[in-house]
Design an enzyme around this catalytic site. Structure first.
Site, PDB file in Angstrom:
ATOM      1  CE  LYS A 165      -3.607   2.436   2.451  1.00 33.77           C
ATOM      2  NZ  LYS A 165      -4.550   2.413   3.565  1.00 33.77           N
TER       3      LYS A 165
ATOM      4  CE  LYS B  30      -5.933   1.804  -0.690  1.00 36.76           C
ATOM      5  NZ  LYS B  30      -6.562   1.769   0.592  1.00 36.76           N
TER       6      LYS B  30
END
Ligand code: PBG
Length: 330
Positions: free
Chosen positions: A199, A252
């Site tokens: 992330k 992500k």
């Protein structure tokens, strides 16, 4: 035509001659069952509210969320990812692990009323802390190990409410192992974890932060989320999460991280998810609104591209629209 011209030996165009032959040789096909629909569930309103920077995405009170999930199901969507917007925030995110918290209640209601829908919960602190950080703040820093305890409590409360898959998005070190340990001790050894492994600290999250009211009140998230300049470090994070027991690895954001998706896919044998985040959605919607691009073809191109890069699962705010487009195509 000049007869002396050198004719091609190889003619890849033969397989592009018509729709039928193109369908036959298509390498990647996006399906509604590949998609997960992220949803914001609010405790602060009894009517759904559209998020200004995310057209057609709403904060739902629980009863209206049920209707939306029913719609999603009719379109062929098989999973939702829930984010809670609580009425109370404090410094230690206590509303995040309250058995009567907004996500816990929503999970129980969905499980009671809707069959055959995978309910995934986001495990993090930022929507529940008054300072907006993803963990416990000590001396102006997010304390890794103090946060592990809270994350484990959140995950356990989601498990008890009936969640099907737990998705920690905080980026603390060792959280997959800590959560796995607590779940196993409490009899949830069969409950899988989808880790937000790679992330990145990204400017593409800003519409989400408006939606979830989770903007950090001081500083930023660079002390825990990955630097977007780094891909080897992202692979290291994915390897650690696999070793700690993650069942699914997530990358992500999605669209400017396709290289990361492909690289992690190449070194892992567990399913790969990617999160097509709020800013990526908002850019497409803004261009569509101006008639600068065609929504159906652009959305299908983006989602197919993510799958081609290696994503087995795509979390996207386009899920319902995309499902409608996919159903039209085939
Ligand atoms: C934080 C979290 C974020 C998103 C999902 N979980 C935002 C952040 O790190 O600030 C972003 C999702 C999106 O932009 O759609 N727990």
């Amino acid at each position: 035509m000049n007869n002396d011209i050198l004719k091609p030996v190889f003619r890849p165009r033969r397989l592009r001659n018509n729709t039928l032959i193109r369908e036959l040789v298509k390498e990647t096909k996006i399906q509604t069952s590949d998609l997960i629909y992220p949803m914001f569930i609010t405790e602060n309103s009894d009517k759904k509210e559209e998020i200004p920077s995310m057209p057609n995405i709403y904060r739902f009170p629980i009863n209206q969320a049920l209707e939306e999930i029913q719609n999603a199901k009719e379109l062929g969507i098989r999973g939702v990812l829930l984010f809670g917007i609580p009425s109370k925030k404090d410094s230690i995110a206590s509303s995040a692990y309250d058995d009567e918290g907004v996500v816990q209640k929503a999970v129980r209601e969905i499980k009671k009323n809707i069959r055959d829908m995978l309910v995934i919960t986001d495990v993090c602190c930022c929507e529940y802390t008054d300072h907006g950080h993803c963990g416990i703040v000590k001396n102006n820093n997010v304390s890794n190990d103090d946060t592990l305890d809270i994350l484990s409590k959140i995950a356990l409360s989601h498990a008890k409410a009936g969640a099907d898959l737990i998705a920690p998005s905080d980026m603390m070190d060792g959280r997959v192992r800590a959560i796995r340990h607590v779940l196993d001790n409490e009899g949830f050894e069969n409950l899988p974890i989808m880790a937000y492994s790679a992330k990145f600290s990204s400017s593409f999250y800003s519409p989400f932060r408006d939606a979830a009211q989770s903007t950090p009140q001081f500083g930023d998230r660079k002390g825990y989320q990955l630097d977007y300049s780094n891909s080897r470090e992202a692979i290291y994070e994915a390897i650690l999460d696999m070793e700690e027991g993650a069942d699914i690895i997530m990358i992500k954001p999605a669209m400017v991280y396709m290289d990361i998706i492909a690289k992690i896919k190449a070194i892992s044998n567990i399913p790969i998810a990617t999160y097509n985040v709020s800013g990526e959605y908002s850019m497409v919607k803004a261009a569509v609104k101006n008639n600068w691009i065609n929504e159906k073809s652009v959305v299908l191109e983006i989602l197919t591209g993510l799958k081609r890069a290696g994503a087995d699962i795509i979390i996207t705010y386009h899920a319902l629209d995309a499902a409608y487009f996919i159903n039209m195509e085939f």
